[in-house]
Write a protein that holds these residues in place. Structure first.
Motif, PDB file in Angstrom:
ATOM      1  N   PRO A   7       0.807  -1.224   0.000  1.00 19.19           N
ATOM      2  CA  PRO A   7       0.000   0.000   0.000  1.00 19.19           C
ATOM      3  C   PRO A   7       0.845   1.280   0.000  1.00 19.19           C
ATOM      4  O   PRO A   7       0.485   2.263  -0.653  1.00 19.19           O
ATOM      5  N   GLU A   8       1.967   1.261   0.672  1.00 21.06           N
ATOM      6  CA  GLU A   8       2.797   2.459   0.726  1.00 21.06           C
ATOM      7  C   GLU A   8       3.491   2.768  -0.615  1.00 21.06           C
ATOM      8  O   GLU A   8       4.049   3.846  -0.800  1.00 21.06           O
ATOM      9  N   HIS A   9       3.440   1.865  -1.576  1.00 20.58           N
ATOM     10  CA  HIS A   9       4.019   2.092  -2.899  1.00 20.58           C
ATOM     11  C   HIS A   9       3.074   2.836  -3.837  1.00 20.58           C
ATOM     12  O   HIS A   9       3.509   3.339  -4.883  1.00 20.58           O
ATOM     13  N   ALA A  10       1.801   2.918  -3.494  1.00 19.12           N
ATOM     14  CA  ALA A  10       0.799   3.509  -4.386  1.00 19.12           C
ATOM     15  C   ALA A  10       1.135   4.947  -4.769  1.00 19.12           C
ATOM     16  O   ALA A  10       0.980   5.327  -5.938  1.00 19.12           O
ATOM     17  N   GLY A  11       1.610   5.747  -3.848  1.00 13.11           N
ATOM     18  CA  GLY A  11       1.950   7.133  -4.148  1.00 13.11           C
ATOM     19  C   GLY A  11       3.055   7.237  -5.191  1.00 13.11           C
ATOM     20  O   GLY A  11       2.956   8.021  -6.143  1.00 13.11           O
ATOM     21  N   ALA A  12       4.111   6.450  -5.032  1.00 13.11           N
ATOM     22  CA  ALA A  12       5.227   6.476  -5.985  1.00 13.11           C
ATOM     23  C   ALA A  12       4.778   5.961  -7.352  1.00 13.11           C
ATOM     24  O   ALA A  12       5.197   6.484  -8.385  1.00 13.11           O
ATOM     25  N   ALA A  54      -2.566   4.885 -13.564  1.00 11.88           N
ATOM     26  CA  ALA A  54      -2.380   3.502 -13.127  1.00 11.88           C
ATOM     27  C   ALA A  54      -3.625   2.948 -12.466  1.00 11.88           C
ATOM     28  O   ALA A  54      -4.326   3.642 -11.731  1.00 11.88           O
ATOM     29  N   ARG A  55      -3.875   1.685 -12.742  1.00 10.49           N
ATOM     30  CA  ARG A  55      -4.885   0.912 -12.027  1.00 10.49           C
ATOM     31  C   ARG A  55      -4.146  -0.172 -11.265  1.00 10.49           C
ATOM     32  O   ARG A  55      -3.394  -0.945 -11.856  1.00 10.49           O
ATOM     33  N   LEU A  56      -4.327  -0.211  -9.969  1.00 16.42           N
ATOM     34  CA  LEU A  56      -3.695  -1.222  -9.132  1.00 16.42           C
ATOM     35  C   LEU A  56      -4.736  -2.267  -8.778  1.00 16.42           C
ATOM     36  O   LEU A  56      -5.789  -1.922  -8.225  1.00 16.42           O
ATOM     37  N   ARG A  57      -4.456  -3.515  -9.101  1.00 12.87           N
ATOM     38  CA  ARG A  57      -5.388  -4.601  -8.836  1.00 12.87           C
ATOM     39  C   ARG A  57      -4.670  -5.725  -8.103  1.00 12.87           C
ATOM     40  O   ARG A  57      -3.728  -6.316  -8.618  1.00 12.87           O
TER      41      ARG A  57
END
Length: 71
Positions: free
Chosen positions: A27-32, A40-43
């Protein structure tokens, strides 16, 4: 350990498909990710580790097909 490319972005759609049991995307990678890939779509795929396509092939294909067929 992703290399920092300050000020550079990919302007198109991008799919980050990852296994819930993998430590590669947290979850902490979402910002970068969103800094470099604004669309980006994160799934997350439950029940998969790093090899999502091998461990959950149906879920992988469903997420990938949905992304490719979008718009």
């Amino acid at each position: 350990d992703f290399p920092v490319a300050t000020g550079r972005q990919f302007p198109g759609p991008a799919l980050f498909l990852y296994g819930g049991a993998s430590a590669y995307v947290q979850p902490e990678h979402a910002g970068a990710i969103r800094e470099r890939f604004p669309l980006a779509r994160l799934r997350m795929v439950a029940g998969a580790g790093h090899w999502v396509y091998a461990e959950q092939p149906e879920a992988f294909l469903l997420a990938l097909t949905g992304f490719l067929e979008r718009d």
